[in-house]
Design a protein around this motif. Structure first.
Motif, PDB file in Angstrom:
ATOM      1  N   GLY A 116       0.795  -1.225   0.000  1.00 52.04           N
ATOM      2  CA  GLY A 116       0.000   0.000   0.000  1.00 52.04           C
ATOM      3  C   GLY A 116       0.823   1.268   0.000  1.00 52.04           C
ATOM      4  N   GLU A 119       0.762   3.585  -3.176  1.00 51.85           N
ATOM      5  CA  GLU A 119      -0.443   4.286  -3.640  1.00 51.85           C
ATOM      6  C   GLU A 119      -0.108   5.668  -4.201  1.00 51.85           C
ATOM      7  N   ALA A 138      -4.601 -11.490  -5.554  1.00 52.50           N
ATOM      8  CA  ALA A 138      -5.724 -11.237  -4.656  1.00 52.50           C
ATOM      9  C   ALA A 138      -5.385 -11.737  -3.255  1.00 52.50           C
ATOM     10  N   ALA A 142      -2.759  -4.542  -1.299  1.00 53.25           N
ATOM     11  CA  ALA A 142      -3.479  -3.574  -0.473  1.00 53.25           C
ATOM     12  C   ALA A 142      -4.643  -2.973  -1.255  1.00 53.25           C
ATOM     13  N   SER A 143      -5.733  -2.709  -0.551  1.00 54.33           N
ATOM     14  CA  SER A 143      -6.919  -2.145  -1.207  1.00 54.33           C
ATOM     15  C   SER A 143      -6.604  -0.794  -1.849  1.00 54.33           C
ATOM     16  N   GLU A 144      -5.685  -0.031  -1.249  1.00 56.64           N
ATOM     17  CA  GLU A 144      -5.311   1.272  -1.824  1.00 56.64           C
ATOM     18  C   GLU A 144      -4.702   1.096  -3.217  1.00 56.64           C
ATOM     19  N   ARG A 146      -5.251  -1.512  -5.239  1.00 54.10           N
ATOM     20  CA  ARG A 146      -6.327  -1.953  -6.151  1.00 54.10           C
ATOM     21  C   ARG A 146      -7.143  -0.759  -6.633  1.00 54.10           C
ATOM     22  N   MET A 147      -7.410   0.184  -5.726  1.00 53.28           N
ATOM     23  CA  MET A 147      -8.205   1.358  -6.104  1.00 53.28           C
ATOM     24  C   MET A 147      -7.472   2.249  -7.099  1.00 53.28           C
ATOM     25  N   ASP A 155      -3.533  -9.989 -11.816  1.00 50.76           N
ATOM     26  CA  ASP A 155      -3.366 -11.008 -10.783  1.00 50.76           C
ATOM     27  C   ASP A 155      -2.407 -12.076 -11.292  1.00 50.76           C
TER      28      ASP A 155
END
Length: 167
Positions: A116, A119, A138, A142-144, A146-147, A155
């Motif tokens: 992350g 980002e 997956a 980190a979700s950050e 992915r966003m 992947d």
């Protein structure tokens, strides 16, 4: 399109060991990156023991002979409150510095990491008109990231046939 590959060695290692449960062939990864355009640089960032053991040195030599520019930092041992020792060599700053110090050399960056901390650098690459691909898996990204990456996230699990090291 000129492409630069940036491999976060620690993230790459733990992604394989803890999530994928199969090994990525570093040469096949480099070739995959080259399939996206003209590969102008391939950087591999890794913590290094002092002194290196034979197995570690063989791996580093293989990376160098496979066309990677190695960026290493000595692994530090940090004593935890519970008495255990954590080994760490954070190279995130070196990755970001190289991304921006070489920015005129490439049109697309391929970052192999799910960390992350990347980002903001990815946002800044986009603001500078650079394309990028984030390669992770997956449950390990980190979700950050992915966003920020959106459709530019690939992947690794879906590339097993192309990237797996056959032993």
């Amino acid at each position: 399109m000129r492409v630069s590959l940036f491999v976060d060695g620690a993230n790459y290692y733990y992604m394989q060991r803890d999530k994928l449960k199969w090994n990525i062939d570093a040469q096949k990864l480099r070739d995959w990156a080259a399939s996206k355009g003209e590969l102008v640089d391939a950087f591999y960032y890794i913590g290094k023991s002092a002194p290196s053991d034979l197995r570690e040195q063989k791996y580093l030599d293989m990376l160098a002979y496979s066309g990677y520019s190695l960026v290493t930092k000595e692994i530090k041992e940090i004593l935890q409150d519970d008495g255990s020792i954590t080994r760490k060599a954070n190279l995130d700053i070196e990755i970001v510095l190289d991304m921006f110090n070489t920015i005129d050399n490439y049109d697309m960056a391929i970052l192999v990491s799910g960390d992350g901390d990347f980002e903001r650098p990815l946002q800044l690459l986009r603001a500078r008109g650079k394309k990028f691909i984030v390669l992770s898996t997956a449950g390990f990204v980190a979700s950050e990231i992915r966003m920020v990456a959106g459709m530019h996230f690939v992947d690794v699990a879906n590339l097993r046939d192309e990237l797996e090291r056959i032993t």
